[in-house]
Design an enzyme around this catalytic site. Structure first.
Site, PDB file in Angstrom:
ATOM      1  N   ASN A  75       0.880  -1.171   0.000  1.00 45.98           N
ATOM      2  CA  ASN A  75       0.000   0.000   0.000  1.00 45.98           C
ATOM      3  C   ASN A  75       0.918   1.223   0.000  1.00 45.98           C
ATOM      4  O   ASN A  75       1.492   1.570   1.022  1.00 45.98           O
ATOM      5  CB  ASN A  75      -0.889  -0.029   1.258  1.00 45.98           C
ATOM      6  CG  ASN A  75      -1.699   1.243   1.430  1.00 45.98           C
ATOM      7  OD1 ASN A  75      -1.789   2.070   0.522  1.00 45.98           O
ATOM      8  ND2 ASN A  75      -2.303   1.399   2.605  1.00 45.98           N
ATOM      9  N   TRP A  76       1.034   1.827  -1.180  1.00 47.99           N
ATOM     10  CA  TRP A  76       1.968   2.955  -1.308  1.00 47.99           C
ATOM     11  C   TRP A  76       1.443   4.228  -0.642  1.00 47.99           C
ATOM     12  O   TRP A  76       2.173   5.201  -0.512  1.00 47.99           O
ATOM     13  CB  TRP A  76       2.241   3.242  -2.796  1.00 47.99           C
ATOM     14  CG  TRP A  76       3.187   2.273  -3.420  1.00 47.99           C
ATOM     15  CD1 TRP A  76       3.848   1.235  -2.823  1.00 47.99           C
ATOM     16  CD2 TRP A  76       3.611   2.267  -4.797  1.00 47.99           C
ATOM     17  NE1 TRP A  76       4.639   0.585  -3.735  1.00 47.99           N
ATOM     18  CE2 TRP A  76       4.512   1.198  -4.952  1.00 47.99           C
ATOM     19  CE3 TRP A  76       3.305   3.051  -5.924  1.00 47.99           C
ATOM     20  CZ2 TRP A  76       5.119   0.896  -6.178  1.00 47.99           C
ATOM     21  CZ3 TRP A  76       3.901   2.754  -7.136  1.00 47.99           C
ATOM     22  CH2 TRP A  76       4.797   1.694  -7.258  1.00 47.99           C
ATOM     23  N   LYS A  77       0.160   4.247  -0.307  1.00 45.64           N
ATOM     24  CA  LYS A  77      -0.459   5.457   0.269  1.00 45.64           C
ATOM     25  C   LYS A  77      -0.206   6.651  -0.664  1.00 45.64           C
ATOM     26  O   LYS A  77      -0.178   6.465  -1.875  1.00 45.64           O
ATOM     27  CB  LYS A  77       0.048   5.679   1.697  1.00 45.64           C
ATOM     28  CG  LYS A  77      -0.126   4.409   2.539  1.00 45.64           C
ATOM     29  CD  LYS A  77       0.059   4.620   4.006  1.00 45.64           C
ATOM     30  CE  LYS A  77      -0.162   3.284   4.726  1.00 45.64           C
ATOM     31  NZ  LYS A  77      -0.070   3.395   6.168  1.00 45.64           N
ATOM     32  N   HIS A  91      -9.577   1.488   4.761  1.00 41.85           N
ATOM     33  CA  HIS A  91      -8.312   1.613   5.500  1.00 41.85           C
ATOM     34  C   HIS A  91      -8.524   2.537   6.696  1.00 41.85           C
ATOM     35  O   HIS A  91      -9.283   3.509   6.603  1.00 41.85           O
ATOM     36  CB  HIS A  91      -7.221   2.164   4.576  1.00 41.85           C
ATOM     37  CG  HIS A  91      -5.863   2.087   5.191  1.00 41.85           C
ATOM     38  ND1 HIS A  91      -5.426   3.008   6.102  1.00 41.85           N
ATOM     39  CD2 HIS A  91      -4.872   1.165   5.060  1.00 41.85           C
ATOM     40  CE1 HIS A  91      -4.201   2.672   6.500  1.00 41.85           C
ATOM     41  NE2 HIS A  91      -3.843   1.555   5.881  1.00 41.85           N
ATOM     42  N   GLU A 108      -6.823   4.851   7.874  1.00 44.06           N
ATOM     43  CA  GLU A 108      -6.551   6.272   7.593  1.00 44.06           C
ATOM     44  C   GLU A 108      -7.768   6.926   6.936  1.00 44.06           C
ATOM     45  O   GLU A 108      -8.032   8.109   7.146  1.00 44.06           O
ATOM     46  CB  GLU A 108      -5.300   6.399   6.708  1.00 44.06           C
ATOM     47  CG  GLU A 108      -4.039   6.146   7.515  1.00 44.06           C
ATOM     48  CD  GLU A 108      -2.872   5.593   6.719  1.00 44.06           C
ATOM     49  OE1 GLU A 108      -2.896   5.642   5.478  1.00 44.06           O
ATOM     50  OE2 GLU A 108      -1.911   5.103   7.355  1.00 44.06           O
ATOM     51  N   GLU A 122      -5.721  -4.968  10.599  1.00 47.83           N
ATOM     52  CA  GLU A 122      -4.673  -3.966  10.842  1.00 47.83           C
ATOM     53  C   GLU A 122      -4.968  -3.212  12.140  1.00 47.83           C
ATOM     54  O   GLU A 122      -5.782  -2.279  12.144  1.00 47.83           O
ATOM     55  CB  GLU A 122      -4.648  -2.953   9.694  1.00 47.83           C
ATOM     56  CG  GLU A 122      -4.313  -3.543   8.357  1.00 47.83           C
ATOM     57  CD  GLU A 122      -3.670  -2.503   7.448  1.00 47.83           C
ATOM     58  OE1 GLU A 122      -2.560  -2.756   6.992  1.00 47.83           O
ATOM     59  OE2 GLU A 122      -4.272  -1.431   7.229  1.00 47.83           O
ATOM     60  N   GLY A 139       2.297   2.211  10.726  1.00 45.64           N
ATOM     61  CA  GLY A 139       3.291   3.267  10.567  1.00 45.64           C
ATOM     62  C   GLY A 139       4.001   3.656  11.847  1.00 45.64           C
ATOM     63  O   GLY A 139       4.666   4.685  11.910  1.00 45.64           O
ATOM     64  N   SER A 187       3.145  -2.277  10.277  1.00 44.59           N
ATOM     65  CA  SER A 187       4.603  -2.337  10.510  1.00 44.59           C
ATOM     66  C   SER A 187       5.242  -3.680  10.143  1.00 44.59           C
ATOM     67  O   SER A 187       6.193  -4.115  10.780  1.00 44.59           O
ATOM     68  CB  SER A 187       4.936  -1.952  11.956  1.00 44.59           C
ATOM     69  OG  SER A 187       4.529  -0.606  12.198  1.00 44.59           O
ATOM     70  N   GLY A 245       2.673  -1.212   4.282  1.00 47.37           N
ATOM     71  CA  GLY A 245       2.740   0.205   3.954  1.00 47.37           C
ATOM     72  C   GLY A 245       4.172   0.634   3.692  1.00 47.37           C
ATOM     73  O   GLY A 245       4.728   0.422   2.617  1.00 47.37           O
ATOM     74  N   GLY A 246       4.802   1.223   4.705  1.00 44.77           N
ATOM     75  CA  GLY A 246       6.145   1.798   4.580  1.00 44.77           C
ATOM     76  C   GLY A 246       7.147   0.885   3.870  1.00 44.77           C
ATOM     77  O   GLY A 246       7.899   1.333   2.998  1.00 44.77           O
TER      78      GLY A 246
HETATM   79  P1  PGA Z   1       2.654   0.195   7.647  1.00 39.70           P
HETATM   80  O1  PGA Z   1       1.210   0.436   7.023  1.00 39.70           O
HETATM   81  O2  PGA Z   1       3.157  -1.116   7.080  1.00 39.70           O
HETATM   82  O3  PGA Z   1       3.473   1.362   7.215  1.00 39.70           O
HETATM   83  O4  PGA Z   1       2.472   0.107   9.119  1.00 39.70           O
HETATM   84  C1  PGA Z   1       0.324  -0.628   6.830  1.00 39.70           C
HETATM   85  C2  PGA Z   1      -0.961  -0.120   6.234  1.00 39.70           C
HETATM   86  O5  PGA Z   1      -1.346   1.017   6.526  1.00 39.70           O
HETATM   87  O6  PGA Z   1      -1.623  -0.831   5.467  1.00 39.70           O
END
Ligand code: PGA
Length: 248
Positions: free
Chosen positions: A9-11, A94, A96, A166, A172, A212, A233-234
């Site tokens: 997930n590149w966000k 998600h 966010e 999640e 993050g 994470s 994500g990251g």
């Molecule tokens: P993260 O994000 O791996 O950076 O914690 C995961 C996500 O938001 O799907």
């Protein structure tokens, strides 16, 4: 056996030229995996990424979709639009988006329905906040989110839905649930799916862990009985790091 699905997930990261370079570098690193490799990229990268993954085993997803089929919704993108350019997956709900863009269980349910009827595979995120975890209501929250997300979705359709567990506090932050905690939470989600659709269907549904994940902890999570992949994500922003997770 359920397959493992590792989705990046590149966000809100990566310009088209960076995305193209990423695909070039990632392609040889993941070409031999048996796992499903998915990149969920910003709308502005979709077209470039789709062109550049042709002939590879990398699948492409969006990070959001609108819940109506079409109409006067300035700035929104429909499921049919995504499907028309061969997008295969879409992240829905998600945390966010729940937190910053007022997504509710109801809009998430509508989005899942419109995604499915247009042939997209939703990756539906559920997870508890730190406050909810501290109150000891993690399982209540995630089973409720799962139930509401799947309301009105039938047996045949649910097989194409991926759930991503999640924990919000793990996204993050560098903090993760332990692999055992994540596995237990995912078992609860599967039990909830089993209550609605029966055990045979529940056993087919792919449920990922996210929060994470990185190359150094991926194996721990991805070898657990009920964890069918990861939403990353990251660590999905660097081809080599992401490939190590895919090839855990
Ligand atoms: P993260 O994000 O791996 O950076 O914690 C995961 C996500 O938001 O799907």
């Amino acid at each position: 056996m359920r397959r493992k699905v590792i989705a990046g997930n590149w966000k809100m990261n990566m310009l088209p030229d960076e995305a193209i370079r990423f695909i070039e570098e990632l392609t040889p690193l993941v070409k031999d995996t048996e796992n499903e490799v998915v990149l969920c990229v910003p709308y502005t990268d979709l077209f470039y990424v789709l062109l550049n993954v042709q002939g590879t085993n990398i699948k492409v997803g969006a990070q959001n979709v609108h819940f109506e089929e079409s109409g006067a919704y300035t700035g929104e993108i429909s499921a049919k639009m995504l499907k028309s350019i061969n997008v295969e997956y879409v992240i829905i709900g998600h945390s966010e988006r729940r937190q910053y863009f007022a997504e509710t269980d109801e809009t998430i349910n509508k989005k899942i329905k419109v995604a499915i009827t247009n042939g997209l595979k939703p990756i539906v995120c559920v997870g508890e906040t730190l406050e909810e975890r501290e109150k000891g209501i993690t399982f209540d929250i995630i089973t409720k989110q799962t139930r509401l997300a799947l309301e009105g979705i039938d047996k045949d359709q649910v097989k194409n839905v991926i759930i991503a567990y999640e924990p919000v506090w793990a996204i993050g932050t560098g903090k993760t649930a332990t692999a055992d905690e994540a596995n237990e939470a995912i078992k609860k989600i599967r039990e909830e799916i089993s209550k609605i659709y029966g055990n045979d269907i529940a056993e087919c549904v792919i449920i990922q862990y996210g929060g994470s994940i990185k190359s150094s902890n991926a194996r721990e999570f991805l070898t657990k009985s009920d964890i069918d992949g990861g939403l990353v994500g990251g660590a999905s922003l660097k081809p080599e790091e992401f490939s190590k997770i895919v090839n855990y």
